[in-house]
Scaffold this motif. Structure first.
Motif, PDB file in Angstrom:
ATOM      1  N   TRP B  64       0.375  -1.234  -0.249  1.00  0.00           N
ATOM      2  CA  TRP B  64       0.099   0.238  -0.120  1.00  0.00           C
ATOM      3  C   TRP B  64       1.024   1.375  -0.313  1.00  0.00           C
ATOM      4  O   TRP B  64       0.211   1.957  -0.220  1.00  0.00           O
ATOM      5  CB  TRP B  64      -1.031   0.022   1.025  1.00  0.00           C
ATOM      6  CG  TRP B  64      -0.416   0.486   2.645  1.00  0.00           C
ATOM      7  CD1 TRP B  64       0.749  -0.051   3.651  1.00  0.00           C
ATOM      8  CD2 TRP B  64      -0.652   1.199   3.151  1.00  0.00           C
ATOM      9  NE1 TRP B  64       0.682   0.522   4.378  1.00  0.00           N
ATOM     10  CE2 TRP B  64       0.085   1.521   4.824  1.00  0.00           C
ATOM     11  CE3 TRP B  64      -1.504   2.405   3.220  1.00  0.00           C
ATOM     12  CZ2 TRP B  64      -0.252   2.235   5.580  1.00  0.00           C
ATOM     13  CZ3 TRP B  64      -2.270   3.233   4.281  1.00  0.00           C
ATOM     14  CH2 TRP B  64      -1.515   2.986   5.258  1.00  0.00           C
ATOM     15  N   GLU B  82      -5.890   6.638  -7.922  1.00  0.00           N
ATOM     16  CA  GLU B  82      -6.122   6.329  -6.436  1.00  0.00           C
ATOM     17  C   GLU B  82      -5.094   6.619  -5.572  1.00  0.00           C
ATOM     18  O   GLU B  82      -5.122   5.270  -4.564  1.00  0.00           O
ATOM     19  CB  GLU B  82      -7.462   5.479  -6.044  1.00  0.00           C
ATOM     20  CG  GLU B  82      -8.543   5.902  -7.199  1.00  0.00           C
ATOM     21  CD  GLU B  82      -9.134   6.109  -6.100  1.00  0.00           C
ATOM     22  OE1 GLU B  82      -9.104   8.160  -6.255  1.00  0.00           O
ATOM     23  OE2 GLU B  82     -10.582   5.853  -5.030  1.00  0.00           O
ATOM     24  N   GLY B  99       1.065   6.363  -2.145  1.00  0.00           N
ATOM     25  CA  GLY B  99       0.748   5.238  -0.943  1.00  0.00           C
ATOM     26  C   GLY B  99      -1.134   5.299  -1.470  1.00  0.00           C
ATOM     27  O   GLY B  99      -1.786   6.136  -2.273  1.00  0.00           O
ATOM     28  N   ALA B 100      -1.815   4.228  -1.742  1.00  0.00           N
ATOM     29  CA  ALA B 100      -2.742   4.359  -1.785  1.00  0.00           C
ATOM     30  C   ALA B 100      -4.157   4.797  -1.197  1.00  0.00           C
ATOM     31  O   ALA B 100      -4.107   4.787   0.065  1.00  0.00           O
ATOM     32  CB  ALA B 100      -3.068   2.194  -1.686  1.00  0.00           C
ATOM     33  N   LEU B 101      -4.911   4.808  -1.997  1.00  0.00           N
ATOM     34  CA  LEU B 101      -5.923   5.970  -1.038  1.00  0.00           C
ATOM     35  C   LEU B 101      -7.300   5.156  -0.993  1.00  0.00           C
ATOM     36  O   LEU B 101      -7.587   5.726  -0.473  1.00  0.00           O
ATOM     37  CB  LEU B 101      -6.341   7.204  -2.427  1.00  0.00           C
ATOM     38  CG  LEU B 101      -5.648   8.327  -1.697  1.00  0.00           C
ATOM     39  CD1 LEU B 101      -5.463   9.151  -2.877  1.00  0.00           C
ATOM     40  CD2 LEU B 101      -4.991   9.185  -0.648  1.00  0.00           C
ATOM     41  N   ASP B 102      -7.236   3.892  -0.905  1.00  0.00           N
ATOM     42  CA  ASP B 102      -8.281   2.804  -1.053  1.00  0.00           C
ATOM     43  C   ASP B 102      -7.840   1.988  -0.723  1.00  0.00           C
ATOM     44  O   ASP B 102      -6.729   1.467  -1.612  1.00  0.00           O
ATOM     45  CB  ASP B 102      -9.115   3.013  -2.183  1.00  0.00           C
ATOM     46  CG  ASP B 102     -11.024   2.578  -1.539  1.00  0.00           C
ATOM     47  OD1 ASP B 102     -11.743   3.180  -1.451  1.00  0.00           O
ATOM     48  OD2 ASP B 102     -10.702   1.487  -1.506  1.00  0.00           O
ATOM     49  N   THR B 103      -8.877   0.597  -0.252  1.00  0.00           N
ATOM     50  CA  THR B 103      -7.851  -0.786   0.297  1.00  0.00           C
ATOM     51  C   THR B 103      -8.166  -1.018  -0.952  1.00  0.00           C
ATOM     52  O   THR B 103      -7.399  -2.550  -1.104  1.00  0.00           O
ATOM     53  CB  THR B 103      -8.759  -1.248   1.218  1.00  0.00           C
ATOM     54  OG1 THR B 103     -10.336  -1.176   0.939  1.00  0.00           O
ATOM     55  CG2 THR B 103      -8.363  -0.835   2.954  1.00  0.00           C
ATOM     56  N   MET B 106      -4.848  -1.090  -3.192  1.00  0.00           N
ATOM     57  CA  MET B 106      -3.657  -1.578  -2.699  1.00  0.00           C
ATOM     58  C   MET B 106      -3.371  -2.928  -3.878  1.00  0.00           C
ATOM     59  O   MET B 106      -4.226  -3.542  -4.984  1.00  0.00           O
ATOM     60  CB  MET B 106      -3.696  -2.132  -1.635  1.00  0.00           C
ATOM     61  CG  MET B 106      -3.822  -1.196  -0.648  1.00  0.00           C
ATOM     62  SD  MET B 106      -4.498  -1.545   1.075  1.00  0.00           S
ATOM     63  CE  MET B 106      -4.533  -0.092   1.952  1.00  0.00           C
ATOM     64  N   TYR B 134       0.520  -3.659   4.166  1.00  0.00           N
ATOM     65  CA  TYR B 134      -0.718  -3.503   4.401  1.00  0.00           C
ATOM     66  C   TYR B 134      -1.441  -4.231   5.378  1.00  0.00           C
ATOM     67  O   TYR B 134      -1.528  -5.174   5.052  1.00  0.00           O
ATOM     68  CB  TYR B 134      -1.634  -3.079   4.115  1.00  0.00           C
ATOM     69  CG  TYR B 134      -3.168  -2.161   4.700  1.00  0.00           C
ATOM     70  CD1 TYR B 134      -2.484  -0.591   5.360  1.00  0.00           C
ATOM     71  CD2 TYR B 134      -3.971  -2.817   4.910  1.00  0.00           C
ATOM     72  CE1 TYR B 134      -3.744  -0.511   5.513  1.00  0.00           C
ATOM     73  CE2 TYR B 134      -5.552  -2.608   5.375  1.00  0.00           C
ATOM     74  CZ  TYR B 134      -5.182  -1.549   6.264  1.00  0.00           C
ATOM     75  OH  TYR B 134      -6.402  -0.377   6.675  1.00  0.00           O
ATOM     76  N   SER B 135      -0.998  -3.844   7.499  1.00  0.00           N
ATOM     77  CA  SER B 135      -1.867  -4.450   7.609  1.00  0.00           C
ATOM     78  C   SER B 135      -2.852  -2.775   9.131  1.00  0.00           C
ATOM     79  O   SER B 135      -2.076  -2.166   8.709  1.00  0.00           O
ATOM     80  CB  SER B 135      -1.445  -4.798   8.951  1.00  0.00           C
ATOM     81  OG  SER B 135      -0.178  -4.131   9.625  1.00  0.00           O
TER      82      SER B 135
END
Lengths: 252, 192
Positions: B64, B82, B99-103, B106, B134-135
């Motif tokens: 992510w 995104e 960085g990812a703006l939404d899960t 990713m 990501y966690s």
């Protein structure tokens, strides 16, 4: 101890400490004197000639040179402590005291800024929004810089939204007993339970950022999942990955 | 009559010393298997570095956050849809970051994402990338080893190509040595 400029040997004295009320950002008057945490609450003495750790009050006698030397080990609180010594023979006549500050050095107050509002003040530790005083937003220069950068970066993505910065540290640092009972932060593992303690708020290196924010209409609203992820990302990049409680992310 | 009683000597000692060596590490963000492919093109006098990031099939986390260490004064970085582009500095390290703006965007195990790009007036050089898994943040209040939550530490680090400043003075011998060094480094890294 001296008499006529000469040292007095074998004179009995009593040495103790006394917390100065309302110091260090603690606005509560609840009795802090939990006997189970004497040293944590009041500090203690270390007798230099024996290197022995001694609870207050200490009763002893002056040595051959009229002196008895101690180290003082601070309490866990950021506060002012009065160290008192008195003769046990003539306590009203022969006594002295010194007041010291027990504090984490160089903590600064988080300044006002458009990209955040400061919240979390209580009757026990006064601060915004309900009090003019702000005793719950002190931190190191690095933390202040990080919190500012985090809020500014968030505002770039969500213009005119303001993060809610909850507790950081008290003016002198030290243990932060949320409920003002002098215990919450002392007892392990209570202070580490989700939504309960403030173990991490002792050194001015931690800040809580709420999952609620102030929207452009001035309303306090819960963050969307997307806003929450963005906040997590910004914190991770600027200050390192945070941990979380039910209501906030904990910047460390 | 006694004439004086006084507090003559107090030395203050710290009440609590943290044992930072024995603290646990922050939960890992390294449960990923990144591979990064780079391509280069010149555009309007600038070099454009384009990156594709793949996450291995056996990864346990999505990627992510992606970072490329930068050794040039000014640069512009753009990212996939995104993904948020920014830059960060940590001590002497500067990095372009995404960085990812939404899960949902990713990079999952087995996935690949194109579109990470840096443009700069620069020359190419071997540099570091960092990919972060990501966690959800751990719940509660814990002490971790200081620095173990930092993205430059709690991430998978690898080699890629990125922008570097032109040398202030051009020394042909040094330049050739640099190229030879790059060749050796590339050989050691192998196909990636």
């Amino acid at each position: 101890m001296t008499r006529g400029g000469k040292p007095v040997t074998g004179h009995p004295f009593r040495l103790t400490t006394e917390y100065v009320d309302s110091s260090g950002g603690h606005d509560h008057f609840a009795d802090r004197r939990n006997v189970n945490f004497t040293r944590e609450n009041y500090g203690h003495f270390i007798l230099t000639r024996t290197n022995g750790h001694i609870d207050r009050p200490y009763q002893g006698e002056t040595q051959l040179n009229g002196i008895e030397e101690f180290h003082y080990a601070a309490s866990i609180w950021g506060d002012s402590m009065r160290i008192k010594i008195e003769s046990t023979q003539l306590p009203k006549l022969l006594n002295d005291s010194v007041t010291i500050a027990e504090r984490v050095p160089d903590l600064e107050l988080l300044p006002e800024r458009d990209s955040y509002v400061r919240v979390g003040g209580t009757d026990e530790h006064r601060g915004p929004p309900d009090f003019i005083e702000d005793r719950n937003h002190y931190g190191t220069a690095t933390l202040i810089e990080d919190v500012t950068a985090i809020a500014d970066s968030f505002a770039v993505e969500y213009e005119n939204h303001r993060l809610r910065i909850n507790d950081m540290s008290l003016p002198f640092g030290g243990a932060f007993d949320i409920n003002g009972n002098w215990e919450q932060d002392v007892i392990e593992p209570n202070c580490r339970q989700p939504g309960f303690g403030h173990c991490g708020h002792r050194r001015g290196q931690n800040a809580d950022i709420s999952f609620q924010l102030i929207n452009p209409r001035g309303q306090q609203v819960v963050m969307t999942g997307r806003q929450r992820l963005l906040l997590l990302q910004i914190i991770t990049l600027i200050a390192g990955a945070p941990y979380q409680h039910s209501s906030h992310l904990h910047v460390q | 009559m006694f004439s004086a009683i006084s507090i003559l000597s107090f030395a203050f000692v710290e009440s609590a010393c943290s044992q930072t060596d024995t603290l646990p590490e922050f939960p890992s963000s390294k449960e990923i298997e990144p591979t990064v492919a780079t391509s280069l093109e010149e555009s309007n006098g600038l070099l454009r570095f384009s990156y594709s990031v793949r996450n291995g099939q056996n990864a346990a986390q999505d990627i992510w956050i992606f970072l490329v260490e930068i050794n040039v004064g000014e640069f512009v970085n753009l990212g996939p849809v995104e993904w948020r582009s920014s830059n960060i500095r940590r001590d002497t390290i500067r990095a372009a970051s995404w960085g990812a703006l939404d899960t949902t965007v990713m990079i999952p195990p087995g996935g690949i994402l194109h579109g990470f790009a840096i443009s700069a007036n620069s020359i190419p050089a071997i540099t570091n990338y960092y990919a972060v898994g990501y966690s959800e943040p751990p719940e509660g209040e814990f002490d971790y080893r200081p620095g173990s939550n930092d993205v430059f530490y709690n991430s998978v680090k690898g080699k890629t190509i990125g922008p570097a400043s032109f040398p202030v003075t051009f020394d042909p011998i040094v330049f050739v040595d640099t190229l030879v060094s790059y060749k050796h480094q590339a050989f050691c890294i192998g196909p990636n």
